[in-house]
Design a protein around this motif. Structure first.
Motif, PDB file in Angstrom:
ATOM      1  N   ASN A   6     -48.917  48.540  14.431  1.00 62.69           N
ATOM      2  CA  ASN A   6     -48.470  47.895  13.198  1.00 62.69           C
ATOM      3  C   ASN A   6     -48.674  46.395  13.350  1.00 62.69           C
ATOM      4  N   PRO A   7     -49.723  45.829  12.745  1.00 59.65           N
ATOM      5  CA  PRO A   7     -50.005  44.398  12.899  1.00 59.65           C
ATOM      6  C   PRO A   7     -48.854  43.494  12.468  1.00 59.65           C
ATOM      7  N   GLN A   8     -47.948  43.992  11.619  1.00 61.05           N
ATOM      8  CA  GLN A   8     -46.799  43.183  11.213  1.00 61.05           C
ATOM      9  C   GLN A   8     -45.887  42.854  12.396  1.00 61.05           C
ATOM     10  N   ALA A   9     -45.983  43.644  13.474  1.00 63.81           N
ATOM     11  CA  ALA A   9     -45.139  43.401  14.651  1.00 63.81           C
ATOM     12  C   ALA A   9     -45.543  42.130  15.381  1.00 63.81           C
ATOM     13  N   GLU A  10     -46.730  41.615  15.115  1.00 62.03           N
ATOM     14  CA  GLU A  10     -47.177  40.411  15.811  1.00 62.03           C
ATOM     15  C   GLU A  10     -46.322  39.205  15.449  1.00 62.03           C
ATOM     16  N   GLU A  11     -45.883  39.143  14.184  1.00 64.52           N
ATOM     17  CA  GLU A  11     -45.061  38.012  13.734  1.00 64.52           C
ATOM     18  C   GLU A  11     -43.658  38.098  14.313  1.00 64.52           C
ATOM     19  N   ASN A  12     -43.076  39.277  14.334  1.00 63.51           N
ATOM     20  CA  ASN A  12     -41.735  39.467  14.876  1.00 63.51           C
ATOM     21  C   ASN A  12     -41.821  40.497  16.003  1.00 63.51           C
ATOM     22  N   GLY A  13     -42.346  40.075  17.132  1.00 58.35           N
ATOM     23  CA  GLY A  13     -42.634  41.000  18.208  1.00 58.35           C
ATOM     24  C   GLY A  13     -41.452  41.297  19.099  1.00 58.35           C
ATOM     25  N   TYR A  14     -40.307  41.581  18.515  1.00 60.77           N
ATOM     26  CA  TYR A  14     -39.107  41.888  19.275  1.00 60.77           C
ATOM     27  C   TYR A  14     -38.230  42.825  18.470  1.00 60.77           C
ATOM     28  N   CYS A  15     -37.286  43.446  19.136  1.00 59.92           N
ATOM     29  CA  CYS A  15     -36.290  44.269  18.442  1.00 59.92           C
ATOM     30  C   CYS A  15     -35.020  43.482  18.161  1.00 59.92           C
ATOM     31  N   LEU A  16     -34.609  42.685  19.137  1.00 62.34           N
ATOM     32  CA  LEU A  16     -33.361  41.919  19.015  1.00 62.34           C
ATOM     33  C   LEU A  16     -33.603  40.522  19.566  1.00 62.34           C
ATOM     34  N   ALA A  17     -33.230  39.499  18.790  1.00 58.59           N
ATOM     35  CA  ALA A  17     -33.464  38.116  19.210  1.00 58.59           C
ATOM     36  C   ALA A  17     -32.206  37.278  18.985  1.00 58.59           C
ATOM     37  N   PRO A  18     -31.292  37.256  19.949  1.00 54.12           N
ATOM     38  CA  PRO A  18     -30.097  36.423  19.825  1.00 54.12           C
ATOM     39  C   PRO A  18     -30.300  35.046  20.453  1.00 54.12           C
ATOM     40  N   SER A  19     -29.690  34.024  19.869  1.00 55.23           N
ATOM     41  CA  SER A  19     -29.714  32.676  20.440  1.00 55.23           C
ATOM     42  C   SER A  19     -28.388  31.987  20.126  1.00 55.23           C
ATOM     43  N   VAL A  20     -27.927  31.155  21.050  1.00 51.60           N
ATOM     44  CA  VAL A  20     -26.747  30.318  20.846  1.00 51.60           C
ATOM     45  C   VAL A  20     -27.199  28.878  21.011  1.00 51.60           C
ATOM     46  N   THR A  21     -27.179  28.103  19.932  1.00 47.97           N
ATOM     47  CA  THR A  21     -27.800  26.779  19.939  1.00 47.97           C
ATOM     48  C   THR A  21     -26.897  25.670  20.437  1.00 47.97           C
ATOM     49  N   ASP A  22     -25.586  25.803  20.323  1.00 49.16           N
ATOM     50  CA  ASP A  22     -24.658  24.781  20.812  1.00 49.16           C
ATOM     51  C   ASP A  22     -24.600  24.862  22.340  1.00 49.16           C
ATOM     52  N   PRO A  23     -24.822  23.762  23.074  1.00 43.98           N
ATOM     53  CA  PRO A  23     -24.768  23.822  24.543  1.00 43.98           C
ATOM     54  C   PRO A  23     -23.439  24.346  25.088  1.00 43.98           C
ATOM     55  N   ASP A  24     -22.366  24.194  24.340  1.00 41.86           N
ATOM     56  CA  ASP A  24     -21.068  24.726  24.761  1.00 41.86           C
ATOM     57  C   ASP A  24     -20.766  26.084  24.130  1.00 41.86           C
ATOM     58  N   GLY A  25     -21.696  26.607  23.372  1.00 41.91           N
ATOM     59  CA  GLY A  25     -21.478  27.873  22.686  1.00 41.91           C
ATOM     60  C   GLY A  25     -21.640  29.063  23.612  1.00 41.91           C
ATOM     61  N   VAL A  26     -21.044  30.187  23.191  1.00 39.85           N
ATOM     62  CA  VAL A  26     -21.062  31.410  23.997  1.00 39.85           C
ATOM     63  C   VAL A  26     -21.410  32.590  23.100  1.00 39.85           C
ATOM     64  N   GLY A  27     -22.204  33.501  23.633  1.00 36.52           N
ATOM     65  CA  GLY A  27     -22.530  34.727  22.920  1.00 36.52           C
ATOM     66  C   GLY A  27     -22.449  35.917  23.839  1.00 36.52           C
ATOM     67  N   HIS A  28     -22.314  37.104  23.253  1.00 31.66           N
ATOM     68  CA  HIS A  28     -22.252  38.347  24.018  1.00 31.66           C
ATOM     69  C   HIS A  28     -23.169  39.393  23.390  1.00 31.66           C
ATOM     70  N   VAL A  29     -23.947  40.056  24.225  1.00 34.89           N
ATOM     71  CA  VAL A  29     -24.682  41.254  23.840  1.00 34.89           C
ATOM     72  C   VAL A  29     -24.183  42.357  24.763  1.00 34.89           C
ATOM     73  N   VAL A  30     -23.396  43.278  24.220  1.00 38.56           N
ATOM     74  CA  VAL A  30     -22.693  44.274  25.027  1.00 38.56           C
ATOM     75  C   VAL A  30     -23.111  45.676  24.595  1.00 38.56           C
ATOM     76  N   ASP A  31     -23.491  46.509  25.558  1.00 37.80           N
ATOM     77  CA  ASP A  31     -23.812  47.916  25.302  1.00 37.80           C
ATOM     78  C   ASP A  31     -24.906  48.046  24.232  1.00 37.80           C
ATOM     79  N   TYR A  32     -25.954  47.273  24.383  1.00 42.03           N
ATOM     80  CA  TYR A  32     -27.138  47.449  23.540  1.00 42.03           C
ATOM     81  C   TYR A  32     -28.035  48.478  24.211  1.00 42.03           C
ATOM     82  N   VAL A  33     -28.477  49.485  23.450  1.00 38.25           N
ATOM     83  CA  VAL A  33     -29.277  50.572  24.001  1.00 38.25           C
ATOM     84  C   VAL A  33     -30.574  50.701  23.199  1.00 38.25           C
TER      85      VAL A  33
END
Length: 540
Positions: A283-310
């Motif tokens: 699927n050539p459309q996957a080239e633009e968004n070539g991932y399933c999950l894309a998390p980011s936390v932009t604040d240097p003091d920020g915190v994120g969690h990805v828990v039990d992703y399967v």
């Protein structure tokens, strides 16, 4: 619209009494739909809020046809019961948020339970990792809630309040409150169609949460044959995605991804990607968004969690970089993201690609038979602890479908791609290699990385062709940007077992140490060129 609830008792003939309460003015009727058998002694009585059915099953089935929604149900022996809504899957009572404890047949006269929708069908090979345990409905239509530190001023029910279709016949796009902050949308078990990208921009405290007893009870579908970014959260603070699944079908074309660029309070918990993951050739459309999950936390003091992703469905390996990355944490992530107890398997590229980000801490989880790298981390503040990395699949799986060449299948690749910060820790992690695939090494330390400690780990490598630990010369490799700080690499209390002619460590820079390590590899030569060498050879 009428619905049928079928109750099946797996018992051996002993009585299992129950009650089910319904909303609405239309009296439910007993039915033999779905091959159910009914006991004519069951009673259907009117209540202040609708109707209530009292019955008993004896190792058989009862069925009721109703028009409103279910207000509650209870079973004396719920562990013996399975429930089907219409033609959907059988589920345990715990999968339905309105289930109540048995109290001798009392209750059921009212309350506010979930809607009359169940889950869709379709196998996915997904792990049975723990779900959120969220079978109780939160207040809706104005009620507030706090989940995982995020404050939501309003909690709404997807079907009861927003009138979304839980059978995926009509898209939910127009009903999703993407322009409203402080809102949590809760979904009862069912299938929901997202037709186009849902963008949530510069909005705080926004989330989606499934109400089923398992993440697979709530499934989001996207148009067949397309690669769709279902959810795109960008710029706000406080994003929650919990207890739900994204179904990619098995047509080798349909793909779904989720992106969350969040200042702080990023929470992705008990989420599944189901089905086959296509690459950008399929699927050539996957080239633009070539991932399933894309998390980011932009604040240097920020915190994120990805828990039990399967994400364990199949894929087909193509030439790099045409494969889809399961989890991509990119350069915008300047805070700290904790990745806990995840399971990713059978993917064409980089299980977790996080070498462009700041601190990413991986804790626990299984990462198995993923091409290119099974873990890609970098730099100070990042770590890999208590995890398991396995490569044991037939080497043909890792052969590029478009070129026929074997892929490079590393276990862990440690590098510094953008930040230029030395450091990092790998601790109490098990590496297992039994596949004779092409690989630069079980653990590869790039020439851009330094200041890395590998401690209390176990490496079992039974292959003849795969090196164990390879430490490249400083400045070598495609990255080239050397860390401004420490250049050393230290292995402490690491155990090496298995066959194979490669030494435990292949050090291509002078400041590499092995301290308190143990080696039981009869065919392997001693590691040479190390600064410090404290190794016990023999039976481990």
């Amino acid at each position: 619209m009428a619905h049928t609830i079928t109750i099946h008792d797996d018992g051996n003939g002993d009585a299992n009494p129950y009650w089910v309460a319904f909303d609405g003015d239309t009296k439910p009727e007993q039915t033999t739909s779905h091959g159910a058998t009914t006991d004519e002694s069951d009673a259907i009585t009117q209540t202040a809020n609708g109707y209530r059915a009292d019955g008993t099953v004896y190792g058989g089935r009862d069925a009721y046809r109703y028009h409103g929604k279910r207000l509650g149900m209870a079973f004396k022996y719920p562990e013996r019961v399975r429930i089907k809504i219409n033609d959907q899957q059988w589920r345990s009572p715990a999968a339905f948020g309105e289930t109540q404890p048995w109290s001798g047949g009392n209750g059921g006269g009212g309350g506010s339970g979930n809607s009359n929708s169940g889950d869709g069908d379709g196998g996915d090979g997904s792990s049975d990792s723990s779900s959120s345990g969220s079978s109780t409905k939160q207040p809706s239509s104005g009620g507030s809630a706090k989940r995982h530190g995020i404050e939501f001023g309003r909690v709404v029910h997807a079907v009861d309040d927003l009138e979304m279709d839980p059978a995926a016949n009509e898209p939910i796009d127009d009903a999703l409150p993407t322009g409203e902050g402080g809102v949590l949308v809760e979904f009862p078990p069912g299938e929901y169609l997202i037709e186009c990208q849902q963008s949530v921009v510069d909005t705080d405290s926004w989330g989606l949460r499934g109400l089923g007893g398992d993440p697979r009870d709530v499934r989001f579908y996207t148009p067949k044959g397309d690669w769709t970014k279902a959810i795109a959260f960008n710029g706000g603070r406080g994003f929650l995605l919990e207890n739900c699944s994204f179904a990619q079908r098995d047509d080798h074309e349909t793909g779904t991804c989720v992106a969350a660029v969040c200042k702080d309070e990023l929470e992705i918990r008990h989420v599944r990607h189901l089905g086959y993951t296509p690459n950008s050739i399929e699927n050539p459309q996957a080239e633009e968004n070539g991932y399933c999950l894309a998390p980011s936390v932009t604040d240097p003091d920020g915190v994120g969690h990805v828990v039990d992703y399967v994400n364990v469905g199949e894929s087909t390996v193509a030439d790099y970089p045409q494969n889809t990355i399961p989890v991509f944490i990119g350069e915008p992530s300047r805070g700290t993201i904790h990745v806990k107890k995840c399971h990713i398997e059978n993917k064409g590229s980089h299980t977790l690609y996080a070498s462009k980000a700041a601190a990413v801490k991986v804790e626990g989880g299984l990462f198995k038979n993923n091409s290119n790298t099974n873990m890609r981390l970098s730099g100070a503040g990042s770590s890999l602890r208590d995890a398991t990395i396995v490569v044991d699949r037939d080497p043909e799986f890792f052969r590029e479908s478009d070129t026929g060449e074997p892929q490079n299948v590393r276990g862990l690749w440690w590098e510094n791609q953008k930040n230029g910060a030395s450091g990092g820790l790998v601790e109490n992690t098990e590496f297992v290699y039994t596949s004779e695939t092409r690989s630069e090494g079980v653990i590869c330390v790039n020439g851009s990385a330094g200041g890395l400690t590998v401690r209390d780990c176990r490496i079992r490598n039974t292959t003849q062709g795969v090196p164990n630990v390879v430490v490249d010369p400083i400045g070598s490799g495609v990255r080239g940007n050397c860390p401004p700080g420490d250049e050393w690499v230290r292995l402490e209390n690491v155990t090496f077992t298995g066959s194979g002619a490669h030494p435990p460590v292949e050090a291509k820079r002078p400041d590499v140490d092995m301290l308190g390590c143990r080696v039981n590899k009869p065919e392997a030569p001693r590691s040479e060129g190390l600064r410090k060498y404290d190794v016990e050879h023999g039976r481990v």
